[in-house]
Design an enzyme around this catalytic site. Structure first.
Site, mmCIF file in Angstrom:
data_model
loop_
_atom_site.group_PDB
_atom_site.id
_atom_site.type_symbol
_atom_site.label_atom_id
_atom_site.label_comp_id
_atom_site.label_asym_id
_atom_site.label_seq_id
_atom_site.Cartn_x
_atom_site.Cartn_y
_atom_site.Cartn_z
ATOM 1 N N CYS A 192 0.857 -1.333 -0.155
ATOM 2 C CA CYS A 192 -0.005 0.001 0.065
ATOM 3 C C CYS A 192 0.788 1.261 0.070
ATOM 4 C CB CYS A 192 -0.994 0.031 1.182
ATOM 5 S SG CYS A 192 -0.373 -0.349 2.779
ATOM 6 N N HIS A 239 -3.114 6.329 4.967
ATOM 7 C CA HIS A 239 -1.714 6.333 5.224
ATOM 8 C C HIS A 239 -1.286 7.842 4.762
ATOM 9 C CE1 HIS A 239 -1.818 2.403 6.486
ATOM 10 N NE2 HIS A 239 -1.227 1.690 5.773
HETATM 11 N N1 HSE Z 1 1.452 -3.182 5.280
HETATM 12 C C1 HSE Z 1 0.531 -2.220 5.377
HETATM 13 C C2 HSE Z 1 0.504 -1.630 6.893
HETATM 14 C C3 HSE Z 1 -0.612 -2.834 5.093
HETATM 15 O O1 HSE Z 1 1.025 -2.424 7.598
HETATM 16 O O2 HSE Z 1 0.020 -0.588 7.150
HETATM 17 C C4 HSE Z 1 -1.582 -1.959 4.064
HETATM 18 O O3 HSE Z 1 -2.812 -1.396 4.701
#
Ligand code: HSE
Length: 331
Positions: free
Chosen positions: A127, A240
């Site tokens: 992501c 994010h």
């Molecule tokens: N690897 C990512 C995280 C997940 O840990 O935020 C994507 O949503």
């Protein structure tokens, strides 16, 4: 029209995949919903019709054209090759095949042509990598990037729906003077942050950080691109954010960078200096676009730019990117 299976249909990304297939009116002939035996038997609604979720192990994939897989790495490792052998194309959201040289790693805004070179499996990137790639690619095409230093601010939902609930429970417990629960997370995340989001390797980098390094290189097709990342977990619920420092081969001025970003697919520039408003995860949640702002010259480097982004990691960072890959295959 196509016979599509969603593997991991009851999870957060699976649910989003179904919403997107409906919203974007994907040309479906048949929709099969698959999940672990624990979730099999549940009913999910698609276009007003209730569909019963089957156990993955009950499916032979013979009649499936396309599998959208979001069930986790070990499930994908076992089932994606079987589905591909049976003749389906698998768009896999796990990390199982991303660095396999025979598997294309695709962000449709960046390398759509790679999707057509698949041998049955196409990998959907991590992501944080997708969000950064969408924002930096239009700049890189105009002025080659030499180095990227990024810090991420990753929401609790990146660690799963259960983790997101736990942050709320932690906040409530702390405000009531009680011990916060720590089942999904090793420590309280509420009113806190974690400076890494998985165990560190010998060089002090966590998995997510190395994904940003290696996957960005593969997607951009620049095997020696210099990338370093610090991936931080913050008590945001969804979407994010990333603070990105980019060094170009030659200086790129802010006005040109903004012009390129404004014209770029999948990017929305959010810069309102008067209102003092820049991209925030709460605004990015539920949006398809990656919100980009705070584009400025790097005071420490004449060929450097700094920018900030917020993007919905479950949408563009996962489900939407997978559906867009599927759309490339059927167009
Ligand atoms: N690897 C990512 C995280 C997940 O840990 O935020 C994507 O949503």
């Amino acid at each position: 029209a196509y016979s599509v299976a969603v593997m991991g249909a009851t999870g957060a990304v699976g649910t989003e995949l179904l919403e997107l297939l409906e919203e974007r009116d994907f040309p479906l002939r048949e929709l099969t919903l698959l999940a672990s035996s624990r979730s099999a038997g549940k009913e999910l609604v698609f276009k007003g019709r209730s569909i019963k979720v089957k156990a993955i192990s009950d499916e032979d994939f013979a009649d499936i054209d396309l599998v959208l897989a979001s069930a986790g790495g070990s499930v994908s490792k076992e089932w994606a090759p079987k589905a591909a052998t049976a003749g389906a194309v698998v768009v896999d959201n796990s990390s199982a095949f991303r660095m396999d040289p025979s598997v294309p790693l695709v962000v449709p805004e960046v390398n759509p042509e790679a999707a057509l070179e698949h041998q049955g499996i196409i990998a959907n990137p991590n992501c944080t990598t997708i969000l950064m790639a969408v924002a930096l690619w239009p700049l890189h095409q105009y002025q080659p990037i030499e180095r990227i230093v990024v810090a991420t601010y990753q929401s609790a939902s990146g660690a799963g729906a259960r983790a997101m609930e736990e942050v709320k429970q932690q906040a409530q417990a702390i405000l009531q003077g009680e011990e916060p629960p720590t089942e999904a997370f090793p420590y309280p995340l509420a009113f806190n942050l974690f400076p890494h989001n998985s165990p560190l390797n010998d060089q002090g980098y966590c998995q997510e950080e190395m994904k940003m390094v290696n996957e960005t290189r593969k997607i951009f097709g620049v095997s020696d691109l210099r990338v370093s990342a610090t991936c931080v977990r913050v008590p945001v619920l969804r979407a994010h954010s990333e603070a990105i420092n980019v060094e170009f081969k030659q200086p790129l001025d802010v006005a040109k960078a903004l012009e390129l970003l404004q014209a770029a697919p999948g990017v929305k520039v959010v810069e309102d200096w008067q209102a003092n408003y820049f991209p925030m995860p709460v605004e990015a949640s539920g949006q398809n676009d990656v919100l980009v702002g705070r584009v400025r010259c790097d005071l420490s480097h004449e060929s450097g730019l700094e920018l900030w982004l917020s993007g919905d990691q479950i949408r563009k960072g996962a489900a939407l990117n997978a559906v867009q890959i599927a759309e490339l295959l059927v167009s």
